[in-house]
Scaffold this motif. Sequence first.
Motif, short mmCIF file in Angstrom:
data_model
loop_
_atom_site.label_atom_id
_atom_site.label_comp_id
_atom_site.label_asym_id
_atom_site.label_seq_id
_atom_site.Cartn_x
_atom_site.Cartn_y
_atom_site.Cartn_z
N THR A 37 66.40 -21.19 -60.98
CA THR A 37 65.64 -21.05 -59.73
C THR A 37 64.65 -22.20 -59.56
O THR A 37 63.83 -22.18 -58.64
N ASP A 70 67.07 -28.64 -56.75
CA ASP A 70 68.05 -27.60 -56.46
C ASP A 70 69.49 -28.09 -56.54
O ASP A 70 70.40 -27.33 -56.83
N ARG A 91 71.17 -27.44 -60.07
CA ARG A 91 71.08 -26.11 -60.68
C ARG A 91 72.41 -25.62 -61.25
O ARG A 91 72.43 -24.88 -62.22
#
Length: 309
Positions: free
Chosen positions: A168, A172, A175
């Motif tokens: 999280t 991003d 990820r």
Amino acid sequence: MDKIGLPTGYRLAQRYSQAIAAIRVIFLETEAGRIPETGAMLESARDLAAAARRDPVALLGLSLSKDYDSYSFHHSVNVAVLAMALAASMGLPQDEVEEIGLAGFLHDIGKTRIDRNIVVKPGKLTREEYREMQRHPEYGAMISAELPGVPERVAEAVLAHHVRFDRTGYPDWVRGREYGLISSIVAVADCYDAATTMRLYQEQLQPMQAVQEIRRQAGSALDREIVERFLALVGRYPVGSLVRLEGNEIAVVFTPSSHPAGAAVVKVVRDGAGTPLAEPQLVSLVDSGTRIVDLVDPLQQGIDVSDCF
């Protein structure tokens, strides 16, 4: 209680100082837009990794060195030291411990590409400033990839050190990737050192409080298995904890342990009557049969535990 010899020694502290000097050069040269020489950094990683493999616990006390004015340099070396100690305690080979140390040294190097007013801002960052700060892993990975002698896996770990175990975090766009042990180990070391360091926007935690924070983040931000390994390394009372002994003496944990005494070695700084000792006394709790009975707040006692290392 018997006196014993120093478990670390001058050479280990000297290696730490050399690492600080090497990282200072790396950061300042990078900030100036130059590709720095990496020989001193690589040598520091080799030396500290070898020391960690001989005695992982001996490195823990080095991380108590804090300098707010040189926070970036000290934090980077402290993260490296903690990460190498953890990696060595897990039985990883020399080359992997070195790589983990380099990832610790360089994990925040990307902040040299961010406006310094943002990096040192004491208040809450604006949304735009926070987005820029979140780019430091990307900047750091690019910088690390250009440094001579730095393995590719180090740059990958720098990129991933804020992704979080539960994916999280940031950036991003990375990820979904799989990462090895390096980023997970560096993330735990980073969290612990940051928690035990006073900054303008964060209250400093004592070692035991930092351990509790690390435990709280296990399974979410941090890899639970790596956290458990770290907790085993730092023992019942982490190095730097201020404690009270059975005879009412006040001492600093010097060598942590899971031994029932609470630690292997402490440095007594006040006697049972509360009088400061002119010369702090190293004591083996294992040999003397003395036990730790309680934690003590160093702020209330006016004791700077870092002076004991």
